[in-house]
Design an enzyme around this catalytic site. Sequence first.
Site, PDB file in Angstrom:
ATOM      1  N   HIS A 117       0.812  -1.231   0.000  1.00  0.00           N
ATOM      2  CA  HIS A 117       0.000   0.000   0.000  1.00  0.00           C
ATOM      3  C   HIS A 117       0.840   1.273   0.000  1.00  0.00           C
ATOM      4  CE1 HIS A 117      -3.859  -1.931   0.294  1.00  0.00           C
ATOM      5  NE2 HIS A 117      -3.436  -2.680   1.272  1.00  0.00           N
TER       6      HIS A 117
ATOM      7  N   ASP B   6      -0.349  -5.310   5.907  1.00  0.00           N
ATOM      8  CA  ASP B   6      -1.352  -6.178   5.271  1.00  0.00           C
ATOM      9  C   ASP B   6      -1.157  -6.228   3.766  1.00  0.00           C
ATOM     10  OD1 ASP B   6      -2.073  -3.373   5.259  1.00  0.00           O
ATOM     11  OD2 ASP B   6      -3.754  -4.088   4.036  1.00  0.00           O
ATOM     12  N   GLU B   7      -1.785  -7.232   3.166  1.00  0.00           N
ATOM     13  CA  GLU B   7      -1.913  -7.327   1.709  1.00  0.00           C
ATOM     14  C   GLU B   7      -0.625  -7.048   0.944  1.00  0.00           C
ATOM     15  OE1 GLU B   7      -6.473  -6.325   0.699  1.00  0.00           O
ATOM     16  OE2 GLU B   7      -5.282  -4.568   1.212  1.00  0.00           O
ATOM     17  N   VAL B   8       0.440  -7.726   1.310  1.00  0.00           N
ATOM     18  CA  VAL B   8       1.686  -7.565   0.567  1.00  0.00           C
ATOM     19  C   VAL B   8       1.673  -8.506  -0.631  1.00  0.00           C
ATOM     20  CG1 VAL B   8       4.197  -7.615   0.687  1.00  0.00           C
ATOM     21  CG2 VAL B   8       2.847  -7.001   2.722  1.00  0.00           C
TER      22      VAL B   8
END
Lengths: 492, 492
Positions: free
Chosen positions: B226, B286-288
């Site tokens: 992100h 998160d969400e790598v």
Amino acid sequence: MAELGLALLLVGLVPVPAGAVWPQPQLVRESPGGERCRLSPGQFRFGYARSSAVGPGCAVLDQAFARYWRLLRDAGPRAPEDTRPWEPLCTELLVSVSTPHCDGFPDMDSVESYKLSTSEDPSLLSSESVWGALRGLETFSQLIWRDEDRMFYLNKTNIMDFPRFAHRGLLLDTSRHYLPLRAILETLGAYNPATHVYTLNDVKLVIEYARLRGIRVISEFDTPGHTLSWGPGAPGLLTPCYAGSIPSGAYGPVNPILNTTYQFMTELFREVSTVFPDFYLHLGGDEVDFTCWRSNPEIQAFMQWMGFGQDYTKLESFYIQRLLNIISSYGKGYVVWQEVFDNGVKVKPDTIIHVWRENAGPYQQEVARVTKAGYRALLSAPWYLNRISYGQDWQAAYQVEPLEFEGSLEQKALVIGGEACMWGEFVDVTNLTPRLWPRAGAIAERLWSNKTVRDLQDAYIRLADFRCTLLRRGIPAQPLFTGYCDAEYSGF
Amino acid sequence: MAELGLALLLVGLVPVPAGAVWPQPQLVRESPGGERCRLSPGQFRFGYARSSAVGPGCAVLDQAFARYWRLLRDAGPRAPEDTRPWEPLCTELLVSVSTPHCDGFPDMDSVESYKLSTSEDPSLLSSESVWGALRGLETFSQLIWRDEDRMFYLNKTNIMDFPRFAHRGLLLDTSRHYLPLRAILETLGAYNPATHVYTLNDVKLVIEYARLRGIRVISEFDTPGHTLSWGPGAPGLLTPCYAGSIPSGAYGPVNPILNTTYQFMTELFREVSTVFPDFYLHLGGDEVDFTCWRSNPEIQAFMQWMGFGQDYTKLESFYIQRLLNIISSYGKGYVVWQEVFDNGVKVKPDTIIHVWRENAGPYQQEVARVTKAGYRALLSAPWYLNRISYGQDWQAAYQVEPLEFEGSLEQKALVIGGEACMWGEFVDVTNLTPRLWPRAGAIAERLWSNKTVRDLQDAYIRLADFRCTLLRRGIPAQPLFTGYCDAEYSGF
């Protein structure tokens, strides 16, 4: 944390074509050389062409000129006017209307087509009616764009435009939550926002406010169902429900077996017919619950006497039939919800059937049935804007094709358009505007623009740009997705 | 036309108990005789009790007194004060705080309990901390109700109250859409609302504004994913993605194999640590997406050299580990999204794991895993307020039971609370407030009130009433369902 939609994130970065117009006009020819003129509010005016059948004193256009000029003036800080003396100025838009009517109301048969040319100064806007001129003025105002120095520019463009459908409506529900007058006026296109009852003057104000913007106002007074709140004000109007042999104290739909009921409707709609100038009245007729009628012994007796057996749709039809006769006697046409047609009520040939639900199969089949029977159809089923869902639900509304149903060309011609609905269970003044805009814009383009205009990525870019236009005009339209506008909402 | 929910339509007609409080206090004892006193803004004051360890000059309470007094004064027209001389007046609320601290910030260990008695005049509010006093003042303000003549009344009541969970948070996303400062301040509880960058002063203003209302501000700086938007500002920070053997021009997560990356984070979080007073920082994690890392030959080499094989979660852990050490060196605690835990990163025992998704089974199982490992859990998975749906979706949020998972009492004790999330893909200043309120109120009661407070119909009546309170305070909270408030939203 939050899920991303990368594809559209990227789309969000694609630049918007300068002077993109929403909804997409039927024919746009931009000057190949990309020539443009600079527009300076101080040195620009709207005027009437010599050839025009209407001129100064025509309120519809005089006031529209003033509105759009204010939009230019109030568009915020600019670089000094005299910094680019070498650039050609656009100084004037001349409007020419061929029919000399100004004081009437737009109706189903109004000609809304227009031609707009900005390739020379003065720019020229010609139309048959003032309503077409209004559409052209909105297009003109959207053709104006600003460069990084916030200077106004107008590209040399020729536009020939007309709406695909005559009826492009929005239904507002003022019954489940009261909407302040200002919320209604803003929804009709105001860009400068100014006890739970609308006075006669309120209604007249809304109608005139709408007329000046070329918008029709059609009122719905829904009977015999959805009338619970009428009870206290009209004793005897509603059907007393029974628990066994005694009244339960609850009330059902309008009581269809009493003459007093029809006297009431005669009075009510006499006033309604005079207050609302539009030829059409919406009479509702949806979702009639028969439970209460069934429980009432007098109704049962009436059913028997009429030979209706146990078919209460016959009783509903009996009521609607008499109601329609009352309306006809006032020289009005009517719109009814599809149940009236489904129940086989005999309606006038010019009745408009409003398709809102998927009871017997998908709505396309209902549209096919209605038009096969020779009635005109008005589509709302896929366009309930109050039914929100997470994400870009404008896309589903946009992708609807109203004529995609099995039927002859004659049948397709009977689809007069569509109506976006904003029912009020969960909507009031606090959330109406952001929920309505820009989502309603997706439906507006579907009903105005050519059938072939349906590319989602292209629409995304233009609709996001149109949303920025709404923000500039002070309307808190919610975002389509990530990204930002040069002028964010400031009315907050 | 629109579907109805008759059941709740009727609920909407049930009268609200006078002086209902949202969220429901732990213990409320109303005077059996229903005794009350009349409250006249002109003759009412807030003050400090002699016994109080804090007094005039304590900004937190001085300003709270002023806010709540203004709320009374601005509550709109009233019948003349002197019309009911025979009624007992309530003239004063005295506040007594036992610990002499005023200038600090609320933290995870703040004692927010309070006792409130309005059975005698003056009313008494006692608490250990000023934060507890703030909670009591809000309760007191909600105990005041108005009769049909718009006279203020206060029922004789005794309240003993404390929050069920220490962490009752709201997550605001200012990255996907910029939120003007005023929108943030209003969200923190303002009831009188004032280029896309928050200055240091903006941040300080928000923090102090929150502190005066007993609200903690925890910032999230999410890495290594992100971070796309950081790229242009920090060359070399992001991982260059490869197409085959050459850079594709695209960039991925933060580059975890460069020392410069950790120098950057050291600098960034040195400033962040000083600007945000709260002990906790949210570090994201998160969400790598590993795709880009995989494509990069230098990363591949590093993986080999480190013996990570093809397990890129090891690389992510390597990065997070070093990041956490940096934060620890600044004496800060941290909150991370659940992936950090799922990937087995070694985190400090006092780390808070933020549960947001249902990847391996329902979120309850994740909460069980986190607490079984001895970490504290913060719940957001069922409380994504940005994920709207049609109808009364506040009910689902309200019915969540945070401790309903398989685990020991020790595990349950590790659930510090929850956080409502308002991610910004589809939310900005135009729709934030109505989308947030009153839905966030449902989560507020779940996290504050007793576990047994979960009757939907009772909650509906009180939450609808609380929504009217918000409207009176100028906050455009959207309707729960049909119905209306005495004072509708007028800020429009």
